[in-house]
Structure formats: C-alpha cells, structure tokens
Design an enzyme around this catalytic site. Structure first.
Site, mmCIF file in Angstrom:
data_model
loop_
_atom_site.group_PDB
_atom_site.id
_atom_site.type_symbol
_atom_site.label_atom_id
_atom_site.label_comp_id
_atom_site.label_asym_id
_atom_site.label_seq_id
_atom_site.Cartn_x
_atom_site.Cartn_y
_atom_site.Cartn_z
ATOM 1 N N GLY A 163 -15.054 -23.509 40.352
ATOM 2 C CA GLY A 163 -15.985 -24.357 39.488
ATOM 3 C C GLY A 163 -17.308 -24.839 40.013
ATOM 4 O O GLY A 163 -17.974 -25.629 39.698
ATOM 5 N N ASN A 290 -11.180 -14.106 38.332
ATOM 6 C CA ASN A 290 -10.529 -15.337 37.672
ATOM 7 C C ASN A 290 -9.565 -14.691 36.950
ATOM 8 O O ASN A 290 -9.455 -13.986 35.974
ATOM 9 C CB ASN A 290 -11.511 -15.948 36.629
ATOM 10 C CG ASN A 290 -12.870 -16.680 37.128
ATOM 11 O OD1 ASN A 290 -14.026 -16.667 36.757
ATOM 12 N ND2 ASN A 290 -12.477 -17.309 38.408
ATOM 13 N N ARG A 292 -7.264 -15.577 34.594
ATOM 14 C CA ARG A 292 -6.985 -16.528 33.222
ATOM 15 C C ARG A 292 -8.079 -16.115 32.274
ATOM 16 O O ARG A 292 -8.960 -15.323 32.453
ATOM 17 C CB ARG A 292 -7.023 -17.854 33.823
ATOM 18 C CG ARG A 292 -8.458 -17.933 34.508
ATOM 19 C CD ARG A 292 -8.828 -19.403 34.437
ATOM 20 N NE ARG A 292 -9.956 -19.832 35.667
ATOM 21 C CZ ARG A 292 -11.274 -19.733 35.067
ATOM 22 N NH1 ARG A 292 -11.640 -19.582 33.736
ATOM 23 N NH2 ARG A 292 -12.222 -20.139 35.982
ATOM 24 N N ARG A 338 -23.116 -23.399 26.096
ATOM 25 C CA ARG A 338 -22.136 -24.368 26.606
ATOM 26 C C ARG A 338 -22.837 -25.800 26.168
ATOM 27 O O ARG A 338 -23.595 -25.997 26.857
ATOM 28 C CB ARG A 338 -21.487 -24.369 27.673
ATOM 29 C CG ARG A 338 -20.865 -23.211 28.408
ATOM 30 C CD ARG A 338 -19.970 -23.358 29.520
ATOM 31 N NE ARG A 338 -19.517 -21.831 30.100
ATOM 32 C CZ ARG A 338 -18.832 -21.910 31.245
ATOM 33 N NH1 ARG A 338 -18.316 -22.899 31.819
ATOM 34 N NH2 ARG A 338 -18.246 -20.807 31.731
HETATM 35 P P1 ADP Z 1 -15.127 -19.737 33.561
HETATM 36 O O1 ADP Z 1 -15.134 -19.098 34.942
HETATM 37 O O2 ADP Z 1 -14.006 -19.594 32.813
HETATM 38 O O3 ADP Z 1 -16.614 -19.710 33.284
HETATM 39 P P2 ADP Z 1 -15.595 -22.212 34.802
HETATM 40 O O4 ADP Z 1 -15.988 -21.659 36.149
HETATM 41 O O5 ADP Z 1 -16.486 -22.875 34.212
HETATM 42 O O6 ADP Z 1 -14.853 -21.219 34.071
HETATM 43 O O7 ADP Z 1 -14.121 -23.292 35.289
HETATM 44 C C1 ADP Z 1 -13.485 -23.505 33.956
HETATM 45 C C2 ADP Z 1 -12.899 -24.713 34.152
HETATM 46 O O8 ADP Z 1 -11.990 -24.734 35.354
HETATM 47 C C3 ADP Z 1 -13.975 -25.617 34.531
HETATM 48 O O9 ADP Z 1 -13.514 -26.989 33.767
HETATM 49 C C4 ADP Z 1 -13.969 -26.194 35.901
HETATM 50 O O10 ADP Z 1 -14.557 -27.425 36.267
HETATM 51 C C5 ADP Z 1 -12.892 -25.905 36.274
HETATM 52 N N1 ADP Z 1 -12.359 -25.574 37.709
HETATM 53 C C6 ADP Z 1 -12.357 -24.026 38.077
HETATM 54 N N2 ADP Z 1 -12.014 -24.026 39.347
HETATM 55 C C7 ADP Z 1 -11.801 -25.322 39.756
HETATM 56 C C8 ADP Z 1 -11.288 -25.713 41.127
HETATM 57 N N3 ADP Z 1 -11.132 -25.014 42.134
HETATM 58 N N4 ADP Z 1 -11.061 -27.050 41.061
HETATM 59 C C9 ADP Z 1 -11.211 -27.651 39.945
HETATM 60 N N5 ADP Z 1 -12.034 -27.262 38.933
HETATM 61 C C10 ADP Z 1 -12.039 -26.207 38.552
HETATM 62 P P1 ADP Z 2 -16.919 -20.325 41.762
HETATM 63 O O1 ADP Z 2 -15.316 -20.013 42.046
HETATM 64 O O2 ADP Z 2 -17.309 -21.657 41.931
HETATM 65 O O3 ADP Z 2 -17.329 -19.571 40.635
HETATM 66 P P2 ADP Z 2 -18.212 -18.062 42.955
HETATM 67 O O4 ADP Z 2 -17.788 -17.457 44.097
HETATM 68 O O5 ADP Z 2 -17.839 -17.213 41.692
HETATM 69 O O6 ADP Z 2 -17.590 -19.385 43.007
HETATM 70 O O7 ADP Z 2 -19.728 -18.197 42.993
HETATM 71 C C1 ADP Z 2 -20.332 -18.905 42.030
HETATM 72 C C2 ADP Z 2 -21.714 -18.617 41.807
HETATM 73 O O8 ADP Z 2 -22.274 -19.015 43.162
HETATM 74 C C3 ADP Z 2 -22.260 -17.304 41.451
HETATM 75 O O9 ADP Z 2 -22.163 -16.980 40.005
HETATM 76 C C4 ADP Z 2 -23.581 -17.278 42.240
HETATM 77 O O10 ADP Z 2 -24.555 -17.695 41.364
HETATM 78 C C5 ADP Z 2 -23.520 -17.823 43.261
HETATM 79 N N1 ADP Z 2 -23.186 -17.001 44.467
HETATM 80 C C6 ADP Z 2 -21.677 -16.912 45.012
HETATM 81 N N2 ADP Z 2 -21.739 -16.199 46.038
HETATM 82 C C7 ADP Z 2 -22.978 -15.675 46.414
HETATM 83 C C8 ADP Z 2 -23.729 -14.930 47.158
HETATM 84 N N3 ADP Z 2 -22.956 -14.166 48.117
HETATM 85 N N4 ADP Z 2 -25.218 -14.725 47.007
HETATM 86 C C9 ADP Z 2 -25.783 -15.383 46.025
HETATM 87 N N5 ADP Z 2 -25.321 -16.113 45.135
HETATM 88 C C10 ADP Z 2 -23.892 -16.442 45.094
HETATM 89 MG MG MG Z 3 -16.679 -17.602 39.911
#
Ligand code: ADP
Ligand code: ADP
Ligand code: MG
Length: 451
Positions: A163, A290, A292, A338
């Site tokens: 998130g 992800n 899901r 969104r």
């Molecule tokens: P997507 O990857 O589908 O775009 P998001 O990254 O926005 O979705 O996350 C989807 C939902 O799950 C959001 O409501 C986000 O706040 C929640 N979420 C995802 N991972 C976690 C986590 N590890 N802990 C708490 N909430 C999470």
């Molecule tokens: P989450 O589980 O919160 O979605 P991600 O690993 O997918 O976490 O990273 C979320 C966001 O953070 C990415 O969409 C990107 O914008 C930024 N990010 C993550 N890792 C990197 C990286 N190594 N370098 C630059 N940006 C990053």
């Molecule tokens: Mg991510």
C-alpha cells in the site's frame, strides 16, 4: 460452476464482484461489518451476513468468521477481493481445509512470492530481471556492503510492506544506520514484521505492470500492461492507463514474456499482476507481484473486452482459459481516476462523513465503479476509495478529453475529495504529452505553477 459465492470484502470491489456473479447466474452472499450494514453491496446481494464490528481485524480480516459465514450460507467459494485477506496464504489454506474454494492463487504460489525479499529471490532464479538489491538483511553490515558496492541513493524497503508504505529513501552513508533502524521499527508496527532489505533507487522510473491470467491446466497468458506512474508522494496510485504510453511493441513483448515466465515459475493460478519499474533506457526490473485482482484491473478490461473477475471465478471452478495469447488484442485507450475521500492539499488526509450531494459522470465510453450514493456515510475505518471513473476512447488524447469531461461533470459534496486534483493532473501539459515518471505529482503538480 459454483452456485453461490461469498464476497469477503466491501465497497466498490464487493459490488464489482457481485456484478460478475450476477451475470454468471451465481448467487451472492456479502459478508459485512456492522459499519457497512446499509451499504449498496449488502442491499444488492442475494444474501448478506454480518461478520463482526468495524475494525478490520474483527471482521474483514477475521478468517474464522468469514469461513463460518460461508458454511452457514452454503457458499461454495470465497472471493477475497482486494487488500484484507486476499494475499494471505494462511487464509487460502484455511479455505482449502474447510472445503471452500478460495478464488485466488494456491497458498504455495503465494508463499513463493510472499514477502518482497523472497519474491525477488524467486524471480532471480526464474531469470526475470529484478532491481539490484539485497535479500532480507540480517544486520547493518550487509547493508553497508551493498551500499559500498552500488552507491546511493537507495531505498530501504519493508519485506512485508504494501500500500505504498514501508519505503524509505537513503541519500548517503551517514543516513543509513538511522534509516535502517527507523524502517525496522515502522515495519514492525505497521506490518507486524520488521524485516527490511535494500534496493537501488531507479531514477525517474515509470511504474508499468503486466496483468496475467493462469488456469489450473498450465495455460498462462498476459493481457498487456498498465501505466501506474501517477502516484501520490506516498506512492499510492491515483491514475492508471492501458496500454502504457511510450512502450514499444518489442518492449511490450519482452515484458509480457517475463511476466508469463514469472507466473509459470511459481505454478501460479488465477489473476495476478507483475509490477515492474522501467528506467529511462527502457530497462525493466521486477519489483513485486500482486497475487490478486487489482484496483486498476478495469482499464485492462476496457481495452481487451475480457471480464477479469468472471475469468477469476471460471479459473477457480477449474475451467480452461477460453483464449490463447494470440487471441488477446488491444483496442483503444483506457484511463482510470481513483476518486478518494481525501485532501491532496493537506497531505492527502482522509475525510469521512456524509455524502450530501452526488453527481456521477456518464455518457459514451464511461464506466463508474462505485458503491456511494447521496446520503451515504463514508466510514472512517477503511480505504478512502470512493469511486473509479474509467473512460475508453480510440486513442490517448481522446481518452484524456473524455476524462476531463467526466471530471467536470462529477460533484461530491459533504466530504473532501480529490476530484479537483485529478482534473489538474489530466489538464497538465506534461501528462498530456505522456511524460510520466513516478515523481510526476511532486515535479509537475506540487512544484510548478503550470495549470
Ligand atoms: P493495487 O496494487 O491493486 O493498485 P493498492 O496497492 O492501492 O492496490 O492496494 C490495494 C488495497 O490494499 C489498498 O486499500 C491498500 O491500502 C491495501 N493494502 C495493500 N497492501 C497492504 C498492506 N500490506 N497493508 C495494508 N494495506 C494494504
Ligand atoms: P507497494 O507494495 O507499497 O506497492 P512497491 O514495491 O510496489 O510497494 O513500490 C511502490 C512504489 O514505490 C513504486 O510504484 C515506485 O513508485 C516506488 N519504488 C519502489 N521501489 C523503487 C525503486 N527501487 N526505485 C524507485 N522507485 C521505487
Ligand atoms: Mg506495488
């Protein structure tokens, strides 16, 4: 095919799943917390069953209550939706043990991509390029060794984060020890797990992710990519598009193949998304998977004509994918905004309360996925997502014009929303030219006077 499915989620995504079920002539049970007793998914469901009080741990995260609810109502399968229990291997396993089909990947596949550090190792083994980084750190020494080899800036990331939370930027060696300490403490508090790892910061990247579908018979396809670079400073996605702007057919093919390879490597089944970062030189790196359905799945549906939720259900019921990779084609361009209950000007602070007045956009090529209505009380306990405005048009410029039109029509009063903020983004000249990077909001919206 299943006769009855229990939906263990709330809000727009519960409604989205309910709609898929109804079109498939499957009966629905919505499991809800007391905060959502009057919600639209509960009203529209064939049956509804209360699973506990508002705090997620007592309802939407309460596996025992949810599985019991499925047994009581005679539901044969559970759709976990997004967030909550959707990516917990223990929940998938518990469903299996209780003879309820979990609509999602097998627990083992989830575990292989479980925490982000494990996922990175799994992908390296499968020959998928990953962001240079470390496994989960055992001590600060390992961090220092990596930093000395790869330099700064780098990111400390929580292995169990999500998130957009649990990520910390480190600019130099002096900042490293404290960043590690803080990151561990934050991760432990937010995710119940303190493990962190390092990743090199990819400079000015784009977030481009690939949707995959895999059936239980070994067929895996990808449905093209989504552009998700428009993110809040807290790294939460705001606007997504399909396909991504500036991805050549060759890069698309290579990323699609890498995503399919990733899914195959772990015996993945059902819908999933491989998230990549793409740098300025078109190098792409695996970031996470992800396991899901995703919030932004709708833009892929619009350009492929494939209903991803129906496919999830069919796959869970054991059906084969009804198309091959060659039969998947892309038409036009789709954009999703969104609409959140939050104040972008005040650090995206969430806003709860009563929606006193509501006008939703419509017309040609417009889809609005939402559970809200005039008089709806936005509860303070959950995600701030109110609605997804999705538009489709023949190409990107026309889709942007359509989105502008929609955001002009849309009105929500009573609570704060990001509608005006989204309007600002889609009118921005850099956005319109497709010059997108993950720091777009900071660079082009907050730090500029450009309209
Ligand atoms: P997507 O990857 O589908 O775009 P998001 O990254 O926005 O979705 O996350 C989807 C939902 O799950 C959001 O409501 C986000 O706040 C929640 N979420 C995802 N991972 C976690 C986590 N590890 N802990 C708490 N909430 C999470
Ligand atoms: P989450 O589980 O919160 O979605 P991600 O690993 O997918 O976490 O990273 C979320 C966001 O953070 C990415 O969409 C990107 O914008 C930024 N990010 C993550 N890792 C990197 C990286 N190594 N370098 C630059 N940006 C990053
Ligand atoms: Mg991510």
């Amino acid at each position: 095919m299943f006769k009855k499915i229990l939906i263990a989620n709330r809000g727009e995504i519960a409604l989205r799943i309910l709609r898929a079920c109804r079109e498939m002539k499957i009966r629905t049970v919505v499991a809800y917390s007391t905060a959502d007793a009057d919600s639209l998914p509960v009203r529209l469901a064939d049956e509804a069953i209360c699973i506990g009080p508002p705090p997620p741990k007592d309802s939407y995260l309460h596996a025992h209550n949810i599985i019991s609810a499925a047994h009581i109502t005679g539901a044969e399968a559970i759709h976990p939706g997004i967030g909550f229990l959707s990516e917990r291997p223990s929940f998938a396993e518990a469903c299996e043990m209780c003879h309820v089909k979990f609509i999602g990947p097998p627990a083992e596949a989830m575990e292989a991509m479980g925490d982000k550090a494990t996922a990175r190792a799994t992908m390296q083994k499968a020959g998928v390029p990953v962001v240079p980084g470390t496994p989960a750190l055992n001590n600060d020494q390992e961090a220092l060794a990596f930093a000395q080899k790869y330099g700064y800036p780098l990111l400390v990331k929580a292995a169990f984060g999500g998130g957009g939370r649990g990520i910390r930027l480190v600019q130099n060696e002096d900042e490293l020890p404290r960043a590690l300490e803080m990151a561990r403490a934050e991760a432990a508090a937010a995710f119940g797990r303190a493990e962190v790892y390092l990743e090199k910061l990819i400079e000015e990247p784009r977030h481009v992710e690939v949707q995959v579908l895999a059936d239980a018979h070994g067929n895996v396809v990808h449905l093209g990519e989504r552009e998700c670079s428009i993110q809040s400073p807290r790294r939460q996605k705001i606007i997504e598009e399909a396909l991504a702007v500036g991805i050549s057919p060759d890069l698309r093919r290579r990323m699609g193949e890498a995503a399919v390879r990733a899914a195959r490597a772990i015996g993945y089944v059902n819908a999933g998304t491989i998230e990549f970062l793409v740098d300025a030189h078109d190098n792409f790196y695996f970031m996470e998977m992800n396991k899901r359905l995703q919030v932004e799945h709708c833009v892929t549906e619009m350009i492929t004509g494939i209903d991803l939720v129906q496919q999830q259900i069919r796959i869970a019921a054991g059906e084969r994918l009804p198309f091959s990779q060659k039969q998947i084609t892309f038409h036009g361009h789709a954009i999703e905004c969104r609409i959140n209950a939050e104040e972008p000007e005040r650090e995206f602070m969430p806003s709860a309360g009563c929606i006193e007045h509501l006008v939703l956009p419509g017309g040609p090529g417009v889809r609005v996925d939402t559970h809200i209505h005039a008089g709806y009380m936005v509860p303070p306990y959950y995600d701030p997502l109110l609605a997804k405005v999705i538009v489709w048009e023949k190409d990107r410029p026309a889709a942007i014009t359509r989105m502008q039109r929609c955001l002009q029509e849309m009105e929500i009063r009573g609570i704060k929303t990001n509608i005006a903020f989204c309007r600002k983004i889609v009118s921005n000249a850099y956005y319109r030219r497709g010059e997108l990077t993950t720091d777009f909001i900071q660079r082009r919206i907050f730090a500029s006077n450009q309209p």
